[in-house]
Design an enzyme around this catalytic site. Structure first.
Site, PDB file in Angstrom:
ATOM      1  CG  HIS A  52     125.086 127.867  16.545  1.00  0.00           C
ATOM      2  ND1 HIS A  52     123.573 128.663  15.304  1.00  0.00           N
ATOM      3  CD2 HIS A  52     125.220 128.245  15.714  1.00  0.00           C
ATOM      4  CE1 HIS A  52     125.149 128.808  14.574  1.00  0.00           C
ATOM      5  NE2 HIS A  52     126.054 128.881  14.975  1.00  0.00           N
ATOM      6  CG  ASP A  92     120.198 124.458  14.148  1.00  0.00           C
ATOM      7  OD1 ASP A  92     121.265 124.119  13.419  1.00  0.00           O
ATOM      8  OD2 ASP A  92     120.736 125.354  14.654  1.00  0.00           O
ATOM      9  CD  GLN A 149     127.655 121.914  13.420  1.00  0.00           C
ATOM     10  OE1 GLN A 149     127.936 120.563  13.145  1.00  0.00           O
ATOM     11  NE2 GLN A 149     128.241 122.931  13.099  1.00  0.00           N
ATOM     12  CE  LYS A 152     127.210 124.747   9.870  1.00  0.00           C
ATOM     13  NZ  LYS A 152     127.884 125.619  10.083  1.00  0.00           N
ATOM     14  CB  CYS A 190     127.899 131.523  17.032  1.00  0.00           C
ATOM     15  SG  CYS A 190     128.796 132.495  15.676  1.00  0.00           S
TER      16      CYS A 190
END
Lengths: 148, 427
Positions: free
Chosen positions: B137, B214, B217, B240, B378
Site C-alpha cells: 500500500h 503493516d 488489513q 478498520k 492506493c
C-alpha cells in the site's frame, strides 16, 4: 434524485466504445497530460493550434465511460474554434456539470448529454478531466494536471 | 450478546445465522441508500462501528473527559486508568510481552512513519538496503522512499506472481548483508493475499534485518501473536477494526523502541526539560507527545472487547465462507476477472469486467445500495503489475451475509446489462 439513465445516455456509451480522435497527433504543437490520482484515469491531449485557432485535436488514455466520452466529445467540439472560445467552453461545461440548470447561452451542443453528471458529484472529476487537460495544453503547462 | 458457551461453539462451525445477530449491533446498517437496503462492502477502507464502541466514546465525553497523566484530580485519574487499561487490552490482543511495547498513534500510516523517522534516522545509512514488496500500500512505500532520499539507502522490491502471491525465491535473492529492514504487509489491501510472515521474518533475522509489518488489513481478520511471530514492528489502525478513526497502534520490541530517538517532541514524552538538555520519558510515553486521542484509545479498547467476545476465529470462518461463496459466483460470471487469487486470502474480492471501468461499476452498484471501493486502492504498483488502471473491490466484515453477496452480484449483472456487456460471453 439523479437517474442512472440520465448519467449514462446512449451518446455516452457510443463515445466510450468508439472514442473519436483517439490517437496521437503527429503534428501537434501543444499537448498536456491529465491524471485523476483518485481513480487512476489518465489521458494525453494533443492539439494543433495555428493562428490562435485549434485546427486539430486528439487524445489517448484510459478511464471510465464518463471521462472517455467527455474527452471524445470535447475533441470533436473544439476543432476549428479559437483559443478564446475554448476557454469559454471550459467555463460553460464546468457550469453544465456542476450547476442545477447549467448555462442558458451555452454552445455546448452534443456535450449537453454530460449534464446528468451534476446529480453524481463523485463523477464530476471524471467529466472535467479532459477539460482541465485542455486548459493546461492551451496555457502550455508542462506539469501533468491533476484533478486532486 | 453471545454467552461464553455460544462463543466456544462458534469457533468450531459458525452458523451463518450469527452474522444476522451481529448485524444488529451496527446501527449504521439499518438504513437505505437510494431507496435500497445498504449493502456495505467497503470494509477494507473502514469498518462500521458497533453500538458498544459508539456508546463508549459518548460515555467518555459525558462522564470522564479529562487530560491524562498529569492531573491529580479524580476525573484525570479515572481517565488515565481507562486509557492505560485500553493499552493493556491491546497488549493482550496482539500478545505483546509488555504493555510498554504498545504505542498509540493516529493510525497505521503514522506508525510506519514513526519507524521510518525514528528507527530509520538512527539505524539506516547510505548504501543500506530496505526490502519492500510489490503489493505494498502507498503508506508502506512512500515513508521508505522519503527515508532513502534522506539517507542514500536503496529500495529493493520483492515481485509478486499473477495470483498475487510474493515470490519467495526472489525475496531470498534480494536479501543481503546490506539489508537493514524489511517492510511487508501482513495482508494486501488490494488483493487479500495473506503473506507467509513467519518465513519472511525468519529469513530477515538470519540477515540481521529488522521487520516492520503493516497489519492494517490483518488485525480485523487474523489472530495476532507478536511473541510467536517475532516481528520487530507491527502497525495497525483502529478504524478498520470496528474502532474509531484517528487512532492506531505501533507495536515495537522494547529493546528497539528504547534505543530509538523520539519521533515528536512535546508534552508527556519528557521527564525533565531544561534549555541545556531534555531527558526523555520511559516507554511508551517517549513516543506519545502531546495530548493523545484519549476517547479514541478507550473506544478502541471497547472495539477489541467486542471482537474478542465474538472471537477472531469465528469472524475469520464467517468471512471465509463469504469469500468462497462470492468467488464461486464470480467464476460463474464470464467477463469478470478476479485480481488476487492467492491460496491464502482474507475476504477481499477485487475484480475487473471487460468493457466496463471500475468507476462506472461503482456508480451503478451504489444506486443499488451496494457500497464497494473502486480505483487503484492506493496500491498503484499492484495495478501496474496486472496492467490495469483500477479494480472494483468488495471487502467483507463480520456483519456481511450471503444475501448481501447475492445483492452484489445482482447489481453487477445489472451493470453489465446496462453497459451491454454480455454476462454469458466467454473470455
Amino acid at each position: 434524485m439523479g437517474d442512472l439513465r440520465d448519467l449514462y445516455q446512449e451518446v455516452i456509451f457510443d463515445h466510450y466504445r468508439k472514442p473519436r480522435n483517439f490517437h496521437a497527433l503527429a503534428d501537434a504543437n501543444r499537448s498536456a497530460e491529465g491524471f485523476n490520482p483518485l481513480c487512476g484515469d489518465r489521458l494525453t491531449l494533443y492539439l494543433d493550434v495555428e493562428d490562435d485557432v485549434i485546427t486539430d485535436a486528439s487524445f489517448e488514455g484510459t478511464g471510465c465511460a464518463i471521462s472517455m466520452a467527455s474527452a471524445s466529445l470535447m475533441t470533436e467540439h473544439i476543432k476549428g474554434r479559437r483559443v478564446q472560445e475554448a476557454e469559454k467552453l471550459f467555463a460553460d461545461f464546468h457550469e453544465l456539470v456542476t450547476h442545477e440548470h447549467g448555462t442558458q447561452s451555452s454552445d455546448l451542443g452534443k456535450l449537453e448529454v454530460l449534464g446528468g453528471v451534476r446529480e453524481f458529484p463523485a463523477r464530476v472529476k471524471c467529466a472535467t478531466l479532459a477539460w482541465h487537460t485542455l486548459r493546461a495544453a492551451l496555457s502550455r503547462q508542462t506539469e501533468p494536471v491533476s484533478t486532486e | 450478546m453471545n454467552t461464553i458457551s455460544e462463543v466456544m461453539t462458534l469457533k468450531v462451525a459458525p452458523p451463518p445465522l450469527d452474522a444476522a445477530r451481529w448485524r444488529k449491533d451496527f446501527p449504521v446498517l439499518r438504513q437505505t441508500v437510494h431507496g435500497k437496503p445498504l449493502v456495505y462492502l467497503d470494509n477494507a477502507a473502514t469498518t462500521q462501528k458497533p453500538q458498544a464502541v459508539i456508546d463508549c466514546e459518548r460515555q467518555y465525553y459525558e462522564t470522564l473527559n479529562a487530560n491524562i497523566h498529569r492531573g491529580v484530580h479524580d476525573l484525570s485519574q479515572r481517565a488515565t486508568e481507562a486509557y492505560e487499561a485500553a493499552r493493556g487490552k491491546v497488549k493482550r490482543f496482539v500478545n505483546a510481552a509488555d504493555s510498554r511495547e504498545i504505542v498509540f498513534v493516529r493510525g497505521a500510516t503514522e506508525a510506519i512513519n514513526l519507524v521510518a523517522h525514528s528507527y530509520g534516522r538512527r539505524c539506516i545509512k547510505a548504501g543500506d538496503e530496505i526490502v519492500l514488496t510489490e503489493m505494498e500500500h502507498h503508506s508502506n512505500i512512500v515513508p521508505w522512499q522519503l527515508l532513502c532520499e534522506q539517507t542514500g539507502a536503496e529500495l529493493r522490491v520483492v515481485p509478486i506472481n499473477d495470483a498475487g502471491e510474493l515470490m519467495l525465491d526472489a525475496f531470498d535473492k534480494l536479501m543481503s548483508p546490506r539489508t537493514r529492514l524489511v517492510a511487508v504487509a501482513h495482508v494486501s489491501n488490494a488483493l487479500g493475499t495473506i503473506n507467509p510472515l513467519a518465513r519472511i521474518i525468519e529469513t530477515a533475522h538470519a540477515f540481521d534485518a529488522v521487520v516492520l509489518v503493516d497489519g492494517a488489513q490483518a488485525a480485523p481478520h487474523l489472530q495476532l501473536d507478536m511473541q510467536a511471530l517475532d516481528c520487530d514492528f507491527y502497525a495497525f489502525s483502529g478504524h478498520k477494526l470496528y474502532g474509531p478513526t484517528g487512532i492506531g497502534v505501533l507495536y515495537g520490541k522494547a529493546k528497539l523502541l528504547d534505543a530509538m530517538p523520539p519521533y515528536q517532541g512535546g508534552g508527556d514524552m519528557i521527564s525533565k526539560v531544561t534549555f541545556e538538555k531534555t531527558l526523555y520519558n520511559v516507554l511508551p510515553y517517549k513516543f506519545e507527545a502531546g495530548t493523545p486521542n484519549i476517547a479514541g484509545v478507550i473506544a478502541l479498547g471497547a472495539a477489541l472487547d467486542y471482537v474478542e467476545q465474538i472471537g477472531l476465529d469465528a469472524i475469520a470462518a464467517h468471512e471465509h465462507d463469504l469469500l468462497d461463496y462470492a468467488t464461486d459466483m464470480a467464476r460463474e460470471l464470464p467477463g469478470m476477472r478476479l485480481i488476487g487469487t492467492a491460496r491464502e486470502k482474507t475476504g477481499i474480492l477485487a475484480f475487473v469486467i471487460d468493457g466496463m471501468h471500475p468507476h462506472d461499476i461503482g456508480t451503478i452498484l451504489d444506486r443499488e445500495g451496494v457500497a464497494i471501493r473502486t480505483g487503484h486502492n492506493c496500491a498503484m504498483p499492484v495495478m501496474d503489475h496486472f496492467r490495469i488502471p483500477a479494480t472494483a473491490r468488495a471487502s467483507f466484515a463480520l456483519y456481511n451475509t450471503r444475501e448481501e453477496i447475492d445483492a452484489l452480484f445482482a447489481a453487477i449483472r445489472k451493470a453489465m446489462q446496462m453497459f451491454g456487456v454480455d454476462a454469458r460471453r466467454t473470455t
